[in-house]
Design a protein around this motif. Sequence first.
Motif, mmCIF file in Angstrom:
data_model
loop_
_atom_site.group_PDB
_atom_site.id
_atom_site.type_symbol
_atom_site.label_atom_id
_atom_site.label_comp_id
_atom_site.label_asym_id
_atom_site.label_seq_id
_atom_site.Cartn_x
_atom_site.Cartn_y
_atom_site.Cartn_z
ATOM 1 N N ASP A 83 0.827 -1.220 0.000
ATOM 2 C CA ASP A 83 0.000 0.000 0.000
ATOM 3 C C ASP A 83 0.862 1.272 0.000
ATOM 4 O OD1 ASP A 83 1.108 0.057 2.521
ATOM 5 O OD2 ASP A 83 -0.783 0.209 3.611
ATOM 6 N N GLY A 84 2.183 1.120 -0.172
ATOM 7 C CA GLY A 84 3.074 2.290 -0.226
ATOM 8 C C GLY A 84 3.677 2.648 1.124
ATOM 9 N N GLY A 85 3.174 2.017 2.215
ATOM 10 C CA GLY A 85 3.696 2.323 3.551
ATOM 11 C C GLY A 85 5.191 2.006 3.651
ATOM 12 N N ILE A 86 5.903 2.841 4.418
ATOM 13 C CA ILE A 86 7.368 2.723 4.483
ATOM 14 C C ILE A 86 7.767 1.926 5.727
ATOM 15 C CG2 ILE A 86 9.522 4.057 4.616
ATOM 16 C CD1 ILE A 86 7.665 6.405 3.394
ATOM 17 N N VAL A 87 8.616 0.938 5.523
ATOM 18 C CA VAL A 87 9.102 0.107 6.643
ATOM 19 C C VAL A 87 10.622 -0.028 6.552
ATOM 20 C CG1 VAL A 87 6.987 -1.261 6.940
ATOM 21 C CG2 VAL A 87 8.712 -2.006 5.285
ATOM 22 N N LEU A 88 11.238 -0.378 7.679
ATOM 23 C CA LEU A 88 12.683 -0.632 7.668
ATOM 24 C C LEU A 88 12.969 -2.045 7.196
ATOM 25 C CD1 LEU A 88 13.996 0.836 11.064
ATOM 26 C CD2 LEU A 88 14.124 1.864 8.784
ATOM 27 N N THR A 89 14.113 -2.248 6.579
ATOM 28 C CA THR A 89 14.606 -3.596 6.288
ATOM 29 C C THR A 89 15.424 -4.052 7.508
ATOM 30 O OG1 THR A 89 16.621 -2.701 5.390
ATOM 31 C CG2 THR A 89 14.807 -3.045 3.825
ATOM 32 N N SER A 90 15.943 -5.283 7.456
ATOM 33 C CA SER A 90 16.749 -5.765 8.584
ATOM 34 C C SER A 90 17.981 -4.882 8.786
ATOM 35 C CB SER A 90 17.210 -7.194 8.328
ATOM 36 O OG SER A 90 16.102 -7.998 8.150
ATOM 37 N N VAL A 91 18.668 -4.545 7.705
ATOM 38 C CA VAL A 91 19.885 -3.741 7.858
ATOM 39 C C VAL A 91 19.543 -2.357 8.398
ATOM 40 C CG1 VAL A 91 20.053 -2.855 5.471
ATOM 41 C CG2 VAL A 91 22.126 -3.178 6.798
ATOM 42 N N GLY A 92 18.410 -1.818 7.958
ATOM 43 C CA GLY A 92 17.980 -0.503 8.462
ATOM 44 C C GLY A 92 17.701 -0.551 9.948
ATOM 45 N N ARG A 93 16.990 -1.620 10.391
ATOM 46 C CA ARG A 93 16.619 -1.728 11.810
ATOM 47 C C ARG A 93 17.843 -2.009 12.680
ATOM 48 N NH1 ARG A 93 13.447 -5.404 11.161
ATOM 49 N NH2 ARG A 93 11.719 -4.078 10.533
ATOM 50 N N GLU A 94 18.702 -2.922 12.204
ATOM 51 C CA GLU A 94 19.824 -3.348 13.054
ATOM 52 C C GLU A 94 20.945 -2.303 13.148
ATOM 53 O OE1 GLU A 94 19.199 -8.160 12.425
ATOM 54 O OE2 GLU A 94 20.834 -7.156 11.380
ATOM 55 N N PHE A 95 21.183 -1.595 12.038
ATOM 56 C CA PHE A 95 22.368 -0.730 12.012
ATOM 57 C C PHE A 95 22.082 0.773 11.981
ATOM 58 C CE2 PHE A 95 23.902 -4.848 10.467
ATOM 59 C CZ PHE A 95 25.010 -5.024 11.293
ATOM 60 N N LEU A 96 20.800 1.144 11.783
ATOM 61 C CA LEU A 96 20.529 2.576 11.612
ATOM 62 C C LEU A 96 19.552 3.143 12.643
ATOM 63 C CD1 LEU A 96 20.430 2.675 7.711
ATOM 64 C CD2 LEU A 96 22.133 3.766 9.174
ATOM 65 N N THR A 97 19.057 2.327 13.553
ATOM 66 C CA THR A 97 18.177 2.856 14.608
ATOM 67 C C THR A 97 19.008 3.081 15.875
ATOM 68 O OG1 THR A 97 17.522 0.614 15.242
ATOM 69 C CG2 THR A 97 16.109 1.740 13.690
ATOM 70 N N SER A 98 18.743 4.215 16.524
ATOM 71 C CA SER A 98 19.672 4.673 17.568
ATOM 72 C C SER A 98 19.652 3.811 18.829
ATOM 73 C CB SER A 98 19.401 6.137 17.914
ATOM 74 O OG SER A 98 18.048 6.314 18.180
ATOM 75 N N ASP A 99 18.590 3.005 19.053
ATOM 76 C CA ASP A 99 18.637 2.156 20.256
ATOM 77 C C ASP A 99 19.120 0.735 19.965
ATOM 78 O OD1 ASP A 99 16.453 1.306 18.930
ATOM 79 O OD2 ASP A 99 15.010 1.608 20.571
ATOM 80 N N SER A 100 19.612 0.507 18.755
ATOM 81 C CA SER A 100 20.162 -0.815 18.443
ATOM 82 C C SER A 100 21.609 -0.898 18.935
ATOM 83 C CB SER A 100 20.123 -1.041 16.924
ATOM 84 O OG SER A 100 20.944 -2.135 16.576
ATOM 85 N N GLN A 101 22.002 -2.066 19.392
ATOM 86 C CA GLN A 101 23.393 -2.218 19.872
ATOM 87 C C GLN A 101 24.408 -2.093 18.729
ATOM 88 O OE1 GLN A 101 24.323 -6.076 21.429
ATOM 89 N NE2 GLN A 101 23.216 -7.179 19.832
ATOM 90 N N TRP A 102 23.889 -2.259 17.475
ATOM 91 C CA TRP A 102 24.808 -2.180 16.321
ATOM 92 C C TRP A 102 24.719 -0.831 15.602
ATOM 93 C CZ3 TRP A 102 21.392 -6.669 16.275
ATOM 94 C CH2 TRP A 102 21.985 -7.805 16.853
#
Length: 348
Positions: A83-102
């Motif tokens: 439907d066009g909604g924007i989501v993170l991929t695994s690499v986006g979630r694991e390496f680009l979110t500020s509360d991730s350990q990576w």
Amino acid sequence: MSTVDLMQTPSSDPAVILRYRDRQYAADLIGAAILEFDFFSFIDQHAGISFDNLCSHFEWQTRPADVLLTLCRASGFIANESDGGIVLTSVGREFLTSDSQWFLGPYYQPIADSPVRKDFVSILRTGKPANWQAKSDGADWHESMKDETFARSFTDLMNCRGIAFGQKLAAAVSDQIAGHQHMLDVGGGSGIYSSTMVTRHPHLRATVLEQSPVDEIARKEIDRLGLSDQVHVHSADMFRDPWPTDVDVVLLSNLLHDWDVAEAQQIVNKAREALPVGGLIIIHGAIINAEKTGPLPVAEYSSLLMNITQGKCYSVSEYGDFLRPHGFELHPYRDTTGDRGFLTATKC
Ligand SMILES: C[S@@+](CC[C@H](N)C(=O)[O-])C[C@H]1O[C@@H](n2cnc3c(N)ncnc32)[C@H](O)[C@@H]1O
């Protein structure tokens, strides 16, 4: 200056050389998304958000936001749901979110003070391009092209890549151009695309429409190539002045991507007026795919164009929107060389 033999074509692809330069601004745009906006953490917390809601939240303008999202999709950091909604991929979630350990945000910290990264923050918010290469005289790229010294240097830049690009384009459009006689090369720079086209297709003549002072640069360059009989230069402002109408091909090479949608549509409409039924429009340059998922080198280059001009690399579907409702039948996109390619359309 070396002698130019337009009959001789290269056997290799210059993509790697061009990419170093074309991608020069992409790191700063990603840096702005991470360091200024914590963009990826926001997407994580608002999975499935629409493009419009994202722009409202960050107070971003459509053009730069679209370039950022295309770069993130092409890089594999985000994806679009059906439907066009924007989501993170695994690499986006694991390496680009500020509360991730990576989280790799600190890796970008050294460019926090880069003028280009700072410019991107203000371009995202205002939609207005920055000054060309952070020049301090206040002129953007479009204004700078009216200055003799800048225009000479930038036309040289476009001309050097235009030899191989123009040769590949001329070869690739052979079937389509066979029955045509006169090509109008709008904003044709040094005229290199007209020169390579008439060299490959000697039955053709070409007219380069250019503004001052690039028009004079083009006249000298075409003369130097010994092609003044086949290629003429028409001095004009493409927005304000009438275009020659005795033409059956209009070439827009690396042109629409300098402009926002309204101006680009104005140029396409003028091309339509200039052409007879059956006339051909050729749009050449760096073009994003229809799904806006790549190619990555074009998405990277788009961040440079979005920074310095009023445009961006448009997608195949956006070009379709400029052309189809305005009386053109669109033909499939084709690659040429150096991550460039072209679209053609016939006036109905
Ligand atoms: C990015 S360059 C492309 C040059 C060439 N077509 C190429 O593919 O390398 C855009 C050109 O548009 C020209 N241009 C910009 N505004 C114009 C105007 N209002 N009228 C005529 N030419 C214009 C500039 O002088 C510049 O040479």
